[in-house]
Design a protein around this motif. Structure first.
Motif, mmCIF file in Angstrom:
data_model
loop_
_atom_site.group_PDB
_atom_site.id
_atom_site.type_symbol
_atom_site.label_atom_id
_atom_site.label_comp_id
_atom_site.label_asym_id
_atom_site.label_seq_id
_atom_site.Cartn_x
_atom_site.Cartn_y
_atom_site.Cartn_z
ATOM 1 N N ASP A 48 20.872 30.790 33.049
ATOM 2 C CA ASP A 48 20.685 31.480 34.329
ATOM 3 C C ASP A 48 19.264 31.287 34.849
ATOM 4 O O ASP A 48 19.060 31.061 36.047
ATOM 5 C CB ASP A 48 20.980 32.975 34.176
ATOM 6 N N VAL A 51 18.886 27.828 36.302
ATOM 7 C CA VAL A 51 19.500 27.746 37.627
ATOM 8 C C VAL A 51 18.591 28.387 38.669
ATOM 9 O O VAL A 51 18.366 27.835 39.747
ATOM 10 C CB VAL A 51 20.899 28.410 37.617
ATOM 11 N N LYS A 52 18.057 29.559 38.332
ATOM 12 C CA LYS A 52 17.134 30.241 39.254
ATOM 13 C C LYS A 52 15.904 29.378 39.522
ATOM 14 O O LYS A 52 15.439 29.278 40.661
ATOM 15 C CB LYS A 52 16.705 31.593 38.686
ATOM 16 N N ALA A 54 15.629 26.153 39.387
ATOM 17 C CA ALA A 54 16.006 25.015 40.229
ATOM 18 C C ALA A 54 16.132 25.456 41.688
ATOM 19 O O ALA A 54 15.682 24.751 42.601
ATOM 20 C CB ALA A 54 17.314 24.408 39.732
ATOM 21 N N LYS A 55 16.743 26.636 41.917
ATOM 22 C CA LYS A 55 16.870 27.152 43.279
ATOM 23 C C LYS A 55 15.504 27.436 43.885
ATOM 24 O O LYS A 55 15.254 27.144 45.054
ATOM 25 C CB LYS A 55 17.720 28.423 43.301
ATOM 26 N N VAL A 56 14.615 28.014 43.089
ATOM 27 C CA VAL A 56 13.262 28.313 43.572
ATOM 28 C C VAL A 56 12.542 27.023 43.944
ATOM 29 O O VAL A 56 11.869 26.951 44.979
ATOM 30 C CB VAL A 56 12.472 29.111 42.502
ATOM 31 N N GLU A 57 12.681 26.000 43.124
ATOM 32 C CA GLU A 57 12.019 24.722 43.407
ATOM 33 C C GLU A 57 12.568 24.104 44.692
ATOM 34 O O GLU A 57 11.804 23.603 45.521
ATOM 35 C CB GLU A 57 12.208 23.763 42.228
ATOM 36 N N ARG A 58 13.897 24.142 44.884
ATOM 37 C CA ARG A 58 14.481 23.601 46.123
ATOM 38 C C ARG A 58 14.005 24.395 47.333
ATOM 39 O O ARG A 58 13.682 23.826 48.376
ATOM 40 C CB ARG A 58 16.010 23.627 46.034
ATOM 41 N N THR A 59 13.948 25.721 47.207
ATOM 42 C CA THR A 59 13.485 26.563 48.305
ATOM 43 C C THR A 59 12.031 26.270 48.628
ATOM 44 O O THR A 59 11.648 26.173 49.794
ATOM 45 C CB THR A 59 13.660 28.053 47.948
ATOM 46 N N LYS A 60 11.212 26.096 47.603
ATOM 47 C CA LYS A 60 9.799 25.789 47.812
ATOM 48 C C LYS A 60 9.651 24.453 48.533
ATOM 49 O O LYS A 60 8.859 24.322 49.469
ATOM 50 C CB LYS A 60 9.062 25.742 46.476
#
Length: 115
Positions: A48, A51-52, A54-60
């Protein structure tokens, strides 16, 4: 006659110990990566978190791209860019016109500061 400088030897051994520990840590990290420990989660909570992350990196990355695009279309003018006269002069009202000649190519948003 010949005295032993114990501080010097303490420093030498301390430096050697630090170097060996750093080398061991580097080898441990390399071995862990070679075994794939950093790629796969060992628990559901770790999965988990991955996954979080990876999402943070994409958002950044998305926000960085947005900021870069925004900087590309915004032009900022300060008082000294618009008015030739001294702002402390006796005339209370000054008028300046912003025309396309003053805008840089591709700039669509205008920001006025210190006016």
């Amino acid at each position: 006659a010949g005295r032993t400088n114990y501080r010097k030897w303490d420093q030498i051994t301390s430096d050697l110990i630090d170097e060996v520990e750093k080398d061991e840590q580097d080898e441990k990290v390399q071995a862990s990566e070679a075994l794939g420990h950093s790629k796969h989660a060992s628990s559901q909570a770790e999965a988990d978190e991955m996954v979080k992350a990876a999402k943070v990196e994409r958002t950044k990355q998305m926000l960085d791209e947005y900021k870069k695009r925004e900087e590309g279309i915004v032009q900022t003018f300060k008082r000294e860019d618009l008015f030739d006269a001294d702002p402390s002069s006796s005339s209370a009202v000054s008028t300046s016109y912003i025309t396309r000649d003053k805008l840089e190519a591709g700039k669509r948003v205008l920001t006025l500061t210190d006016i």
